[in-house]
Write a protein that holds these residues in place. Structure first.
Motif, PDB file in Angstrom:
ATOM      1  N   PRO A   1      -0.903 -14.336 -11.547  1.00 54.08           N
ATOM      2  CA  PRO A   1      -0.814 -13.157 -12.410  1.00 54.08           C
ATOM      3  C   PRO A   1      -0.999 -11.869 -11.612  1.00 54.08           C
ATOM      4  CG  PRO A   1      -2.920 -14.256 -12.721  1.00 54.08           C
ATOM      5  CD  PRO A   1      -2.107 -15.124 -11.800  1.00 54.08           C
ATOM      6  N   GLY A   2      -0.421 -10.805 -12.127  1.00 53.24           N
ATOM      7  CA  GLY A   2      -0.617  -9.487 -11.542  1.00 53.24           C
ATOM      8  C   GLY A   2       0.136  -9.274 -10.247  1.00 53.24           C
ATOM      9  N   GLY A   3      -0.093  -8.120  -9.680  1.00 52.43           N
ATOM     10  CA  GLY A   3       0.535  -7.752  -8.419  1.00 52.43           C
ATOM     11  C   GLY A   3      -0.514  -7.537  -7.352  1.00 52.43           C
ATOM     12  N   ILE A   4      -0.067  -7.010  -6.239  1.00 55.09           N
ATOM     13  CA  ILE A   4      -0.976  -6.823  -5.098  1.00 55.09           C
ATOM     14  C   ILE A   4      -2.165  -5.921  -5.459  1.00 55.09           C
ATOM     15  CG2 ILE A   4       0.252  -4.867  -4.071  1.00 55.09           C
ATOM     16  CD1 ILE A   4      -0.235  -6.288  -1.341  1.00 55.09           C
ATOM     17  N   ASP A   5      -1.945  -4.927  -6.320  1.00 55.31           N
ATOM     18  CA  ASP A   5      -3.046  -4.039  -6.710  1.00 55.31           C
ATOM     19  C   ASP A   5      -4.105  -4.760  -7.540  1.00 55.31           C
ATOM     20  OD1 ASP A   5      -1.868  -1.924  -5.386  1.00 55.31           O
ATOM     21  OD2 ASP A   5      -0.912  -1.116  -7.194  1.00 55.31           O
TER      22      ASP A   5
ATOM     23  N   ALA B   1       5.337  -5.154  -3.557  1.00 51.86           N
ATOM     24  CA  ALA B   1       4.645  -4.303  -2.572  1.00 51.86           C
ATOM     25  C   ALA B   1       5.564  -3.209  -2.038  1.00 51.86           C
ATOM     26  CB  ALA B   1       4.100  -5.150  -1.424  1.00 51.86           C
ATOM     27  N   VAL B   2       6.838  -3.532  -1.824  1.00 52.40           N
ATOM     28  CA  VAL B   2       7.780  -2.530  -1.320  1.00 52.40           C
ATOM     29  C   VAL B   2       8.812  -2.119  -2.368  1.00 52.40           C
ATOM     30  CG1 VAL B   2       7.480  -3.196   1.094  1.00 52.40           C
ATOM     31  CG2 VAL B   2       9.298  -4.249  -0.237  1.00 52.40           C
ATOM     32  N   GLY B   3       8.778  -2.787  -3.528  1.00 53.47           N
ATOM     33  CA  GLY B   3       9.687  -2.435  -4.614  1.00 53.47           C
ATOM     34  C   GLY B   3      11.145  -2.719  -4.302  1.00 53.47           C
ATOM     35  N   ALA B   4      11.414  -3.848  -3.656  1.00 52.28           N
ATOM     36  CA  ALA B   4      12.793  -4.165  -3.266  1.00 52.28           C
ATOM     37  C   ALA B   4      13.005  -5.672  -3.187  1.00 52.28           C
ATOM     38  CB  ALA B   4      13.107  -3.535  -1.910  1.00 52.28           C
TER      39      ALA B   4
END
Length: 172
Positions: free
Chosen positions: A70-74, A119-122
């Protein structure tokens, strides 16, 4: 190919061995000490351990059919709420990494891996072998940070030298 199946198995065993030693160190610290900001990239020992658990989970979800965490790096520094929950998640994931490495074939390390990186949006495309090497390198990098924070907390940090790892296990 930049890595081999033998390398992956060795590093999976090293990962489990290191995390088993960290667990023993973490048991010597109370919750406040584990969560105390020690100036690490993710702040505390516990937040860094959580990030590492999340990072391993995301890479294994890309390399296998394991579910995405779940979630992202943040959100990664808060993946688990307690040392006990971290221990369970870490033990299960380390077992999955070991099983994956034990059944890995050379062909599994060939080709490209495609994923979307938050993390890099790509969208990303990289050689599978590079991604696997990165996963193991990422583990070592953040465990080094934990090692430094444990030492700063007054604990004897675990042995981290790969050459001193037993060849017989037990890994978990």
């Amino acid at each position: 190919m930049m890595i081999s199946t033998h390398y992956c198995l060795t590093m999976a065993r090293y990962n489990a061995w290191q995390n088993k030693q960290l667990k023993a160190c973490f048991e010597k610290l109370d919750k406040a000490e584990l969560e105390r900001d020690r100036g690490g990239f993710f702040g505390s020992i516990f937040a860094t351990a959580n990030h590492l658990l999340w990072g391993d989970s995301i890479w294994m979800s890309r390399l296998t059919d394991r579910p995405r965490p779940p979630g992202g790096i943040d959100d990664s520094p808060r993946m688990t709420r307690s040392r006990e929950d971290w221990e369970i998640g870490r033990f299960q994931l380390d077992g999955d990494i070991l099983l994956w490495a034990e059944h890995l074939r050379a062909i599994d390390l060939a080709g490209e891996l495609r994923w979307y990186s938050g993390a890099v949006g790509a969208d990303m495309v990289r050689p599978v072998s590079l991604c696997v090497a990165h996963m193991f390198n990422h583990q070592i990098h953040h465990r080094g940070q934990i090692h430094a924070m444990l030492t700063a907390a007054g604990l004897k940090a675990p042995t981290s030298d790969l050459v001193f790892m037993s060849q017989e296990g037990p890994w978990l």
